[in-house]
Design a protein around this motif. Structure first.
Motif, short mmCIF file in Angstrom:
data_model
loop_
_atom_site.label_atom_id
_atom_site.label_comp_id
_atom_site.label_asym_id
_atom_site.label_seq_id
_atom_site.Cartn_x
_atom_site.Cartn_y
_atom_site.Cartn_z
N ALA A 19 30.72 38.70 26.88
CA ALA A 19 31.51 39.32 27.95
C ALA A 19 31.10 38.75 29.30
CB ALA A 19 31.32 40.83 27.94
N GLU A 20 29.81 38.56 29.50
CA GLU A 20 29.33 37.98 30.75
C GLU A 20 29.78 36.54 30.91
OE1 GLU A 20 25.11 37.25 33.17
OE2 GLU A 20 25.18 38.57 31.41
N GLU A 21 29.78 35.79 29.82
CA GLU A 21 30.21 34.39 29.88
C GLU A 21 31.69 34.30 30.23
OE1 GLU A 21 30.39 30.40 27.00
OE2 GLU A 21 29.39 32.23 26.30
N VAL A 22 32.50 35.18 29.70
CA VAL A 22 33.94 35.16 29.95
C VAL A 22 34.26 35.60 31.38
CG1 VAL A 22 36.17 36.20 29.34
CG2 VAL A 22 34.57 35.50 27.55
N THR A 23 33.67 36.72 31.80
CA THR A 23 34.04 37.32 33.08
C THR A 23 33.33 36.71 34.27
OG1 THR A 23 32.31 39.02 32.89
CG2 THR A 23 34.48 39.52 31.93
N GLY A 24 32.14 36.17 34.05
CA GLY A 24 31.38 35.59 35.15
C GLY A 24 30.39 36.55 35.78
N PHE A 25 30.20 37.73 35.19
CA PHE A 25 29.20 38.68 35.71
C PHE A 25 28.77 39.59 34.57
CE2 PHE A 25 33.19 40.88 36.00
CZ PHE A 25 32.90 42.22 35.74
N HIS A 26 27.67 40.31 34.80
CA HIS A 26 27.16 41.22 33.79
C HIS A 26 28.00 42.49 33.78
CE1 HIS A 26 24.62 43.37 31.06
NE2 HIS A 26 24.29 44.27 31.98
N VAL A 27 28.72 42.72 32.71
CA VAL A 27 29.59 43.90 32.61
C VAL A 27 28.73 45.07 32.16
CG1 VAL A 27 31.75 44.80 31.66
CG2 VAL A 27 31.46 42.32 31.93
N HIS A 28 28.01 45.66 33.11
CA HIS A 28 27.00 46.65 32.73
C HIS A 28 27.62 47.96 32.26
CE1 HIS A 28 27.80 47.66 36.96
NE2 HIS A 28 27.35 48.86 36.71
N ARG A 29 28.88 48.18 32.55
CA ARG A 29 29.54 49.39 32.04
C ARG A 29 30.31 49.10 30.75
NH1 ARG A 29 28.99 53.67 35.38
NH2 ARG A 29 28.39 53.24 37.52
N GLY A 30 30.25 47.87 30.30
CA GLY A 30 30.62 47.54 28.93
C GLY A 30 32.06 47.53 28.51
N ALA A 31 32.97 48.05 29.31
CA ALA A 31 34.36 48.17 28.86
C ALA A 31 35.31 47.66 29.94
CB ALA A 31 34.69 49.62 28.53
N LEU A 32 36.29 46.88 29.51
CA LEU A 32 37.33 46.37 30.41
C LEU A 32 38.68 46.59 29.75
CD1 LEU A 32 35.66 42.94 31.25
CD2 LEU A 32 35.97 44.80 32.89
N ALA A 33 39.70 46.72 30.58
CA ALA A 33 41.06 46.80 30.07
C ALA A 33 41.97 45.99 30.96
CB ALA A 33 41.54 48.25 30.01
N SER A 34 42.88 45.24 30.36
CA SER A 34 43.93 44.55 31.09
C SER A 34 45.18 45.41 30.98
CB SER A 34 44.18 43.16 30.49
OG SER A 34 45.31 42.56 31.09
N LEU A 35 45.74 45.78 32.12
CA LEU A 35 46.87 46.72 32.14
C LEU A 35 48.05 46.15 32.90
CD1 LEU A 35 44.05 48.78 32.98
CD2 LEU A 35 45.61 50.09 31.56
N GLU A 36 49.22 46.63 32.59
CA GLU A 36 50.44 46.17 33.24
C GLU A 36 50.63 46.88 34.58
OE1 GLU A 36 53.71 46.73 30.61
OE2 GLU A 36 52.90 45.41 29.06
N ARG A 37 50.94 46.10 35.59
CA ARG A 37 51.27 46.70 36.89
C ARG A 37 52.62 47.41 36.82
NH1 ARG A 37 48.61 44.48 41.77
NH2 ARG A 37 46.79 43.30 41.01
N GLN A 38 52.77 48.42 37.64
CA GLN A 38 54.03 49.12 37.76
C GLN A 38 54.70 48.73 39.07
OE1 GLN A 38 52.90 53.24 37.46
NE2 GLN A 38 52.40 53.11 35.29
N ALA A 39 56.01 48.82 39.11
CA ALA A 39 56.73 48.51 40.35
C ALA A 39 56.30 49.49 41.44
CB ALA A 39 58.23 48.62 40.11
N LEU A 40 56.10 48.97 42.66
CA LEU A 40 55.69 49.83 43.76
C LEU A 40 56.84 50.76 44.15
CD1 LEU A 40 53.71 47.45 46.13
CD2 LEU A 40 52.81 49.18 44.58
N PRO A 41 56.53 52.02 44.46
CA PRO A 41 57.57 52.95 44.89
C PRO A 41 58.02 52.64 46.32
CG PRO A 41 55.41 53.99 45.02
CD PRO A 41 55.20 52.65 44.38
N THR A 42 59.09 53.25 46.73
CA THR A 42 59.58 53.08 48.10
C THR A 42 58.69 53.88 49.06
OG1 THR A 42 61.06 54.98 47.96
CG2 THR A 42 61.94 52.82 47.27
N VAL A 43 58.73 53.49 50.32
CA VAL A 43 57.97 54.22 51.34
C VAL A 43 58.45 55.66 51.41
CG1 VAL A 43 57.47 54.37 53.79
CG2 VAL A 43 57.44 52.14 52.67
#
Length: 267
Positions: A87-111
């Motif tokens: 995980a450290e080799e892939v991300t470039g830092f020590h992932v000391h909290r151990g868990a990552l997720a890649s998530l989809e962005r949502q469209a921004l709402p209007t002002v």
């Protein structure tokens, strides 16, 4: 429930969403191109899932699987199980909290939808440090503010570091970017808000006096270096300062926001 897949190579193309997480420019390009963001840490990953964000995948070491088993069970996204060293080799830092997720962005709402029903909002102009943006979201959420508006050049609240510092407040605090930076202050006034700039101008009054008795308040904060632009400063209804001891004229923008939010929430 998605598949749990053990991965043993940092070059595995399935880990592309997590590669070089500390390279800000690379991440801006990758995340904008693919419409994703990365959440780090068990609590933050959980809060993203609870807020309804759809996972593309998860990346975690074996010891974090049990703690997030319910989140994994509720998602059809794959979970890539790797050693902490990988995980450290892939991300470039020590992932000391151990868990990552890649998530989809949502469209921004209007002002207008973000401001609907709000009484206390934060308005950020060109705050470019992700840590500061995350801390501001966290303070606003903790102290009862209803929404955040960002100028076009503000740092991304969904950047990993910003999310982490803000403890996932960006997932529950309504926010969006301003459609029209130039006339943002008149727009807020038209919407019924009294705009109060935190600034060292000569006509600034103590923050408790500036917000006393107001119904709808928009606290306006400027960049880390030069503060608010002259246009925004002059266009606000009121200007305010945080009273300090002699010799210190300002606080870090995130710290100043926390103080101002505390005072404003008790107006």
């Amino acid at each position: 429930m998605g598949d749990r897949i053990e991965v043993g190579s940092a070059d595995d193309p399935r880990l592309a969403d997590y590669r070089d997480l500390r390279d800000v420019q690379l991440r801006k390009h990758l995340e904008a191109t693919h419409g994703l963001f990365v959440a780090e840490g068990e609590k933050v990953v959980r809060r993203a899932a609870e807020a309804g964000f759809t996972a593309r995948s998860f990346l975690m070491s074996p010891r974090w699987l049990e703690g997030l088993s319910d989140v994994l069970a509720a998602s059809s996204a794959p979970c890539y199980v790797v050693s902490e060293e990988l995980a450290e080799e892939v991300t470039g830092f020590h992932v000391h909290r151990g868990a990552l997720a890649s998530l989809e962005r949502q469209a921004l709402p209007t002002v207008s939808s973000v401001l609907g029903g709000a009484r206390s909002v934060l308005v950020l102009e060109d705050i470019v440090d992700h840590t500061n943006v995350g801390a501001i979201f966290r303070s606003g959420a903790a102290l009862g503010f209803d929404a955040v508006l960002l100028s076009p050049r503000c740092a991304d609240p969904l950047y990993r570091r910003s999310i982490k510092v803000g403890m996932g407040a960006v997932f529950t605090m309504p926010w969006t970017r301003l459609d029209d930076w130039y006339d943002a202050m008149p727009m807020l006034s038209t919407a019924g808000f009294t705009t109060v700039a935190l600034t060292l101008s000569e006509d600034s009054t103590p923050i408790d006096e500036a917000v006393a008795g107001l119904d709808k308040v928009a606290l306006v904060l400027g960049s880390e270096g030069h503060g608010l632009s002259s246009r925004w400063e002059q266009a606000t209804d009121r200007r305010a300062i945080i009273a300090m001891s002699a010799g210190i004229d300002s606080l870090n923008v995130a710290a100043a926001t926390a103080v101002a939010c505390y005072v404003t929430a008790r107006r």
